[in-house]
Enzyme design. Structure first.
Site, PDB file in Angstrom:
ATOM      1  N   SER A 184       0.792  -1.224   0.000  1.00  0.00           N
ATOM      2  CA  SER A 184       0.000   0.000   0.000  1.00  0.00           C
ATOM      3  C   SER A 184       0.828   1.281   0.000  1.00  0.00           C
ATOM      4  O   SER A 184       0.309   2.330  -0.356  1.00  0.00           O
ATOM      5  CB  SER A 184      -0.929   0.001   1.214  1.00  0.00           C
ATOM      6  N   HIS A 212      -6.142  -4.347  -0.635  1.00  0.00           N
ATOM      7  CA  HIS A 212      -6.060  -3.182  -1.533  1.00  0.00           C
ATOM      8  C   HIS A 212      -6.339  -3.560  -2.992  1.00  0.00           C
ATOM      9  O   HIS A 212      -5.882  -2.856  -3.898  1.00  0.00           O
ATOM     10  CB  HIS A 212      -4.691  -2.506  -1.432  1.00  0.00           C
ATOM     11  N   LYS A 243     -12.516  -1.368   2.629  1.00  0.00           N
ATOM     12  CA  LYS A 243     -11.911  -0.517   1.586  1.00  0.00           C
ATOM     13  C   LYS A 243     -12.859  -0.441   0.386  1.00  0.00           C
ATOM     14  O   LYS A 243     -13.924   0.159   0.509  1.00  0.00           O
ATOM     15  CB  LYS A 243     -10.512  -1.038   1.243  1.00  0.00           C
TER      16      LYS A 243
HETATM   17  C1  LIG Z   1      -6.349  -2.312   5.413  1.00  0.00           C
HETATM   18  C2  LIG Z   1      -5.628  -3.586   5.496  1.00  0.00           C
HETATM   19  C3  LIG Z   1      -5.864  -4.497   6.528  1.00  0.00           C
HETATM   20  C4  LIG Z   1      -6.783  -4.178   7.674  1.00  0.00           C
HETATM   21  O1  LIG Z   1      -8.112  -4.272   7.295  1.00  0.00           O
HETATM   22  P1  LIG Z   1      -9.235  -3.959   8.395  1.00  0.00           P
HETATM   23  O2  LIG Z   1     -10.422  -4.705   7.910  1.00  0.00           O
HETATM   24  O3  LIG Z   1      -9.417  -2.484   8.412  1.00  0.00           O
HETATM   25  O4  LIG Z   1      -8.732  -4.487   9.700  1.00  0.00           O
HETATM   26  C5  LIG Z   1      -5.217  -5.714   6.493  1.00  0.00           C
HETATM   27  N1  LIG Z   1      -4.352  -6.015   5.508  1.00  0.00           N
HETATM   28  C6  LIG Z   1      -4.076  -5.159   4.521  1.00  0.00           C
HETATM   29  C7  LIG Z   1      -3.107  -5.538   3.448  1.00  0.00           C
HETATM   30  C8  LIG Z   1      -4.695  -3.918   4.486  1.00  0.00           C
HETATM   31  O5  LIG Z   1      -4.410  -3.056   3.507  1.00  0.00           O
END
Ligand SMILES: *Cc1c(COP(=O)(O)O)cnc(C)c1O
Length: 394
Positions: A184, A212, A243
């Site tokens: 990310s 992502h 997301k």
């Molecule tokens: C955003 C993200 C998470 C966390 O996700 P949540 O559901 O907000 O806990 C885990 N792994 C990756 C790669 C992320 O980008």
């Protein structure tokens, strides 16, 4: 009532964080999440949400969540296996399995929790996990919770992965290679085909955290395994509903039936934490329905990202190459990056500066994230403000 000495020590730590320029502050938003957000200081073009498909305040997603809230209530007041499973929880799990073309899926309160459950459940002390050095914090913490032997390879470095796999294989036991689908901070994709080839050579399993990517990468939005044609070769997929898939909350593990069945028995964040609330489930189901028919939104997202990349490149900004809607604008010096983010905010553009230790020293950046919800006019205006802010600070 904190003891005086403890309070003083904590205040000293906070002062250290502030002095090193690492104090995180939070922008208050007084509107729903979106391409434009309202703040006390006025409206901003938002270039730093994970709202890739623009579903966070999509009218149909909001309606579905509201309808489910009224039909199924506010909360489950239980973990899943006691009194916390509604039919819609299973429906959502099945919808995720259908999208990802996996056997089964298990929901968690977050992807952080999904990654917290996986390693301890699948790997014992005789087993090994081989992890990309830039994997998400929740993967690192999940690995820490397991007793598996740990190996780390340099980011996307297949030569190093081979060496670490060889070292892991020497100890016997199961081996699990784990990678983010998309890293990310850079927007770089994991080379999944090469990773699957190497894993196969060493008899290892492959796990991808596609937080992502799910919903918008790949022809049908099934993520990086689909993009690289390795859906059948990836053993475990984790991801977030927080997301692209509506941006509410919740995460999942999607995999073969025994993996999911075992997680229902042994996954501690599943067994000891509340069920995902009905409204979130209802909204997420609608978000998934939109992904199924979402070619237009994916196309719009791609066009928007291409447009912003070309506007910024033409204006002479140093961007990291790529095709992902994460577009890092490199501003090597940490203080310059923060000054640029501040200038942009005064000019109505919201973008966050990232510096060491989140990214390597001298590799500070403003991380732009494009959404399908941005209009062409907003993206042009944002790029113009980048140019104006650069001139202002020159
Ligand atoms: C955003 C993200 C998470 C966390 O996700 P949540 O559901 O907000 O806990 C885990 N792994 C990756 C790669 C992320 O980008």
């Amino acid at each position: 009532m904190l003891r005086d000495d403890v309070r003083a020590a904590m205040e000293a730590t906070l002062a250290e964080i502030a002095e090193s320029g690492l104090l995180k502050t939070e922008q208050q938003i007084v509107t729903p999440q979106g391409a434009l957000i309202g703040t006390a200081a006025g409206e901003l073009i938002n270039l730093c949400a994970n709202n890739y498909l623009g579903l966070a305040n999509d009218p149909a997603v909001v309606s579905a969540a509201a309808r489910t809230l009224h039909e199924r209530g506010f909360g489950m007041a239980s973990v899943r296996f006691i009194a916390g499973t509604q039919d819609i929880h299973r429906e959502l799990e099945e919808a995720i399995s259908a999208l990802l073309r996996t056997d089964d899926t298990i929901l968690f309160p977050s992807c952080f929790d999904a990654n917290g459950a996986v390693f301890e459940t699948l790997l014992g002390p005789d087993d090994a996990v081989v992890s990309d050095e830039l994997n998400h914090a929740s993967i690192i913490d999940g690995i820490r919770l397991s007793k598996a032997r740990r190996f780390r390879y340099r980011n996307r470095d297949m030569g190093d992965l081979r060496e670490q796999l060889a070292a892991a294989a020497a100890g016997g036991g199961r081996i699990l290679v784990v990678t983010d689908g998309v890293f990310s901070m850079d927007g770089y994709l994991a080379p999944l085909r090469e990773i699957c080839d190497l894993a196969e050579e060493f008899g290892a399993m492959v796990m991808v955290d596609d937080s992502h990517a799910v919903g918008f990468v790949g022809e049908s939005g099934a993520g990086t395994p689909e993009l690289f044609g390795v859906v059948d070769r990836v053993d475990v997929v984790t991801g977030t509903l927080g997301k692209a898939l509506g941006g509410g909350s919740g995460g999942y593990v999607s995999a073969s039936s025994p993996v999911v069945a075992l997680l229902r028995q042994r996954g501690r964040p599943y067994l000891f934490s509340n069920a995902v609330p009905p409204a979130i489930v209802g909204g997420s189901l609608e978000a998934l329905a939109q992904v199924r028919s979402g070619k237009d939104a994916r196309e719009r997202l791609r066009r928007n990202a291409d447009l912003f990349r070309s506007l910024m490149a033409e204006a002479g900004f140093d961007l990291l190459e790529g095709e992902h809607p994460i577009i890092p604008v490199m501003i090597p010096d940490a203080r310059d990056a923060v000054a640029m983010a501040d200038a942009l905010r005064r000019r109505g553009v919201y973008v966050t500066a990232f510096s060491y230790p989140v990214v390597p020293l001298g590799r500070s950046r403003l991380r732009v994230q494009i959404s399908a919800a941005h209009t062409e006019e907003e993206l042009r205006r944002a790029a113009e403000q980048f140019v104006a802010a650069r001139e202002e600070l020159a």
